[in-house]
Scaffold this motif. Structure first.
Motif, PDB file in Angstrom:
ATOM      1  N   ASP A  23      35.122  65.267   4.231  1.00 22.05           N
ATOM      2  CA  ASP A  23      36.380  65.186   3.528  1.00 22.05           C
ATOM      3  C   ASP A  23      36.989  66.523   3.083  1.00 22.05           C
ATOM      4  O   ASP A  23      37.770  66.496   2.204  1.00 22.05           O
ATOM      5  CB  ASP A  23      36.534  64.209   2.265  1.00 22.05           C
ATOM      6  N   HIS A  48      29.385  64.983   3.408  1.00 22.86           N
ATOM      7  CA  HIS A  48      29.036  63.607   3.153  1.00 22.86           C
ATOM      8  C   HIS A  48      28.466  62.993   4.409  1.00 22.86           C
ATOM      9  O   HIS A  48      29.110  62.948   5.302  1.00 22.86           O
ATOM     10  CB  HIS A  48      30.096  62.613   2.672  1.00 22.86           C
ATOM     11  N   ARG A 107      30.779  53.963   6.682  1.00 19.84           N
ATOM     12  CA  ARG A 107      31.839  54.664   6.152  1.00 19.84           C
ATOM     13  C   ARG A 107      33.233  54.023   6.737  1.00 19.84           C
ATOM     14  O   ARG A 107      34.353  53.749   6.251  1.00 19.84           O
ATOM     15  CB  ARG A 107      31.903  55.923   6.034  1.00 19.84           C
ATOM     16  N   ARG A 110      33.884  50.248   5.534  1.00 16.26           N
ATOM     17  CA  ARG A 110      34.384  50.487   4.423  1.00 16.26           C
ATOM     18  C   ARG A 110      35.912  50.779   4.182  1.00 16.26           C
ATOM     19  O   ARG A 110      36.513  50.128   3.501  1.00 16.26           O
ATOM     20  CB  ARG A 110      33.612  51.417   3.345  1.00 16.26           C
ATOM     21  N   GLY A 140      36.337  59.267   4.356  1.00 15.96           N
ATOM     22  CA  GLY A 140      35.808  59.011   2.786  1.00 15.96           C
ATOM     23  C   GLY A 140      37.185  58.516   2.279  1.00 15.96           C
ATOM     24  O   GLY A 140      38.384  58.596   2.473  1.00 15.96           O
ATOM     25  N   ARG A 141      36.899  58.227   0.720  1.00 14.74           N
ATOM     26  CA  ARG A 141      38.226  57.872   0.115  1.00 14.74           C
ATOM     27  C   ARG A 141      39.164  58.897   0.021  1.00 14.74           C
ATOM     28  O   ARG A 141      40.207  58.630  -0.091  1.00 14.74           O
ATOM     29  CB  ARG A 141      37.747  57.540  -1.329  1.00 14.74           C
ATOM     30  N   PRO A 142      38.773  60.141  -0.077  1.00 19.05           N
ATOM     31  CA  PRO A 142      39.732  61.376  -0.132  1.00 19.05           C
ATOM     32  C   PRO A 142      40.919  61.179   1.112  1.00 19.05           C
ATOM     33  O   PRO A 142      41.987  61.629   0.794  1.00 19.05           O
ATOM     34  CB  PRO A 142      39.127  62.515  -0.113  1.00 19.05           C
ATOM     35  N   VAL A 157      46.280  62.902  -5.296  1.00 18.08           N
ATOM     36  CA  VAL A 157      44.837  62.411  -4.975  1.00 18.08           C
ATOM     37  C   VAL A 157      44.317  61.964  -6.162  1.00 18.08           C
ATOM     38  O   VAL A 157      43.709  60.746  -5.925  1.00 18.08           O
ATOM     39  CB  VAL A 157      43.906  63.525  -4.214  1.00 18.08           C
ATOM     40  N   GLY A 158      44.345  62.640  -7.267  1.00 17.53           N
ATOM     41  CA  GLY A 158      43.692  61.927  -8.408  1.00 17.53           C
ATOM     42  C   GLY A 158      44.189  60.832  -8.834  1.00 17.53           C
ATOM     43  O   GLY A 158      43.694  59.992  -9.634  1.00 17.53           O
ATOM     44  N   PHE A 161      42.893  57.938  -6.864  1.00 16.01           N
ATOM     45  CA  PHE A 161      41.726  57.493  -7.286  1.00 16.01           C
ATOM     46  C   PHE A 161      41.774  56.786  -8.649  1.00 16.01           C
ATOM     47  O   PHE A 161      41.280  55.668  -8.827  1.00 16.01           O
ATOM     48  CB  PHE A 161      40.775  58.838  -7.563  1.00 16.01           C
ATOM     49  N   HIS A 253      36.186  71.331  -1.951  1.00 12.04           N
ATOM     50  CA  HIS A 253      36.706  70.587  -0.764  1.00 12.04           C
ATOM     51  C   HIS A 253      37.893  71.132   0.025  1.00 12.04           C
ATOM     52  O   HIS A 253      38.703  70.611   0.998  1.00 12.04           O
ATOM     53  CB  HIS A 253      37.284  69.194  -1.290  1.00 12.04           C
ATOM     54  N   GLY A 257      40.464  68.575  -6.007  1.00 17.01           N
ATOM     55  CA  GLY A 257      39.725  67.220  -6.229  1.00 17.01           C
ATOM     56  C   GLY A 257      39.373  67.066  -7.494  1.00 17.01           C
ATOM     57  O   GLY A 257      39.880  67.471  -8.534  1.00 17.01           O
ATOM     58  N   ARG A 258      38.371  66.210  -7.590  1.00 14.91           N
ATOM     59  CA  ARG A 258      37.803  65.857  -9.119  1.00 14.91           C
ATOM     60  C   ARG A 258      37.418  67.353  -9.732  1.00 14.91           C
ATOM     61  O   ARG A 258      37.859  67.523 -10.918  1.00 14.91           O
ATOM     62  CB  ARG A 258      36.781  64.994  -8.859  1.00 14.91           C
TER      63      ARG A 258
HETATM   64  P1  AMP Z   1      33.559  58.690  -0.694  1.00 13.57           P
HETATM   65  O1  AMP Z   1      32.376  59.291  -0.238  1.00 13.57           O
HETATM   66  O2  AMP Z   1      34.311  57.860   0.091  1.00 13.57           O
HETATM   67  O3  AMP Z   1      32.745  57.496  -1.786  1.00 13.57           O
HETATM   68  O4  AMP Z   1      34.399  59.393  -1.662  1.00 13.57           O
HETATM   69  C1  AMP Z   1      33.619  60.453  -2.731  1.00 13.57           C
HETATM   70  C2  AMP Z   1      34.485  61.620  -2.647  1.00 13.57           C
HETATM   71  O5  AMP Z   1      35.866  61.427  -3.323  1.00 13.57           O
HETATM   72  C3  AMP Z   1      33.976  62.792  -3.542  1.00 13.57           C
HETATM   73  O6  AMP Z   1      33.485  63.685  -2.677  1.00 13.57           O
HETATM   74  C4  AMP Z   1      35.020  63.269  -4.372  1.00 13.57           C
HETATM   75  O7  AMP Z   1      35.343  64.451  -4.003  1.00 13.57           O
HETATM   76  C5  AMP Z   1      36.230  62.590  -4.356  1.00 13.57           C
HETATM   77  N1  AMP Z   1      36.404  61.782  -5.563  1.00 13.57           N
HETATM   78  C6  AMP Z   1      35.805  60.940  -6.475  1.00 13.57           C
HETATM   79  N2  AMP Z   1      36.481  60.663  -7.369  1.00 13.57           N
HETATM   80  C7  AMP Z   1      37.630  61.474  -7.601  1.00 13.57           C
HETATM   81  C8  AMP Z   1      38.561  61.352  -8.418  1.00 13.57           C
HETATM   82  N3  AMP Z   1      38.792  60.662  -9.591  1.00 13.57           N
HETATM   83  N4  AMP Z   1      39.650  62.205  -8.037  1.00 13.57           N
HETATM   84  C9  AMP Z   1      39.660  63.055  -6.914  1.00 13.57           C
HETATM   85  N5  AMP Z   1      38.775  62.894  -6.011  1.00 13.57           N
HETATM   86  C10 AMP Z   1      37.624  62.138  -6.410  1.00 13.57           C
END
Ligand code: AMP
Ligand code: ZN
Ligand code: FE
Ligand code: FE
Length: 290
Positions: A23, A48, A107, A110, A140-142, A157-158, A161, A253, A257-258
């Protein structure tokens, strides 16, 4: 050709980075370029559930820059998400390959389940667009978060989430559980060293750390963008108590991101790579495999 940079053990290392293979936003080649320009002595690529990016980077290479084989595995222990980083392993090891293939497939499943929830919530994004954003890398979620921002359903993005994708939010879908002890065993079986990533993101980490140490954990991420000096001192004391290598990096990243820091802004000495590899090779010599 002489390379104008600090060399060898004097250099700095960023041991936690992501590329477009998962991601991240930079390709492996762009990441190497950025690391080289930033004067880093070593960089570990810890995508990841995939080693495609780091393998590409190793094939490209960069003079004066040590590229370290790495991966980040998302695990769950007693309902708490724990990320385990692997370093210096053989990427062709059968156990590891099998695990990575399974995790990448899961992934995709999901992501589709998350999309279903978002549609039901009235903030639709298309699986096609998410797949496009992920490209050939692991989803991934990002990627989902970026699609939500593009579609105007989230301001950042934040925000995506915070309102939809984070743990406990309405579009959050748990992953198939992978025990951190199992992740550590697979990394060890592939000849690598295992490190607990960003402990502060895992509530109760001080309580479960002894279990991971018993499973053979090699190191703990002490240096991280969100860790103020007092936290670093505390994590250092835990590392000393349990005999763990103190590692660190940015979790870069390519966007905010976070952790939200630029490449190479939080680093450790290149020597830490040697400490990790030494632990891995001693374990191999001892022949215990765990
Ligand atoms: P996943 O691998 O799909 O579970 O997503 C995890 C990824 O999402 C991590 O590598 C973080 O970089 C990113 N992530 C998790 N929480 C947050 C957040 N609150 N804000 C921004 N990015 C996040
Ligand atoms: Zn990530
Ligand atoms: Fe992580
Ligand atoms: Fe990460």
């Amino acid at each position: 050709m002489a390379v104008p940079r600090e060399s060898g053990l004097m250099g700095r290392a960023d041991l936690h980075t992501h590329t477009t293979a998962s991601d991240g936003l930079l390709t492996p080649e762009q990441l190497l370029e950025a690391a080289w320009r930033g004067g880093l002595g070593a960089i570990a690529i810890t995508d990841h559930d995939t080693v495609e990016g780091v393998q590409e980077a190793l094939a490209i290479g960069s003079p004066g820059l040590l590229v370290v084989m790495g991966v980040e595995l998302s695990c769950v222990l007693a309902g708490v998400e724990i990320h385990v980083l692997g370093y210096g392993f053989d990427p062709t090891a059968v156990g590891l390959r099998t695990l990575l293939d399974e995790r990448a497939g899961e992934r995709r499943t999901r992501a589709a389940a998350i999309v279903e929830r978002l549609v039901a919530l009235g903030v639709p994004v298309s699986m096609g667009r998410i797949a496009e954003l992920a490209g050939s890398g692991t989803i991934g979620r990002p990627h989902v978060a970026r699609a939500l921002v593009e579609a105007g359903h989230a301001s950042s993005v934040g925000d995506a989430f915070d309102r939809f994708l984070g743990a406990g939010q309405p579009a959050y879908v748990e992953r198939q559980e992978l025990a951190p002890q199992w992740a550590i065993a697979v990394i060890h079986a592939a000849g690598g060293a295992a490190v607990l990533a960003h402990p502060l993101y895992s509530p109760g980490y001080a309580d479960f750390l002894p279990d991971l140490v018993d499973a053979g954990l090699d190191g703990i991420e002490v240096v991280y963008p969100d860790h103020p000096p007092a936290i670093r001192r505390y994590l250092s004391s835990l590392a000393a108590r349990y005999g763990l290598v103190e590692t660190g990096g940015t979790d870069f990243h390519g966007d905010f991101g976070r952790a939200g820091k630029g490449l190479g802004e939080t680093t450790v000495a290149v020597d830490v790579v040697g400490q990790l590899l030494l632990r891995a090779s001693r374990r191999q010599e001892a022949g215990s495999g765990s």
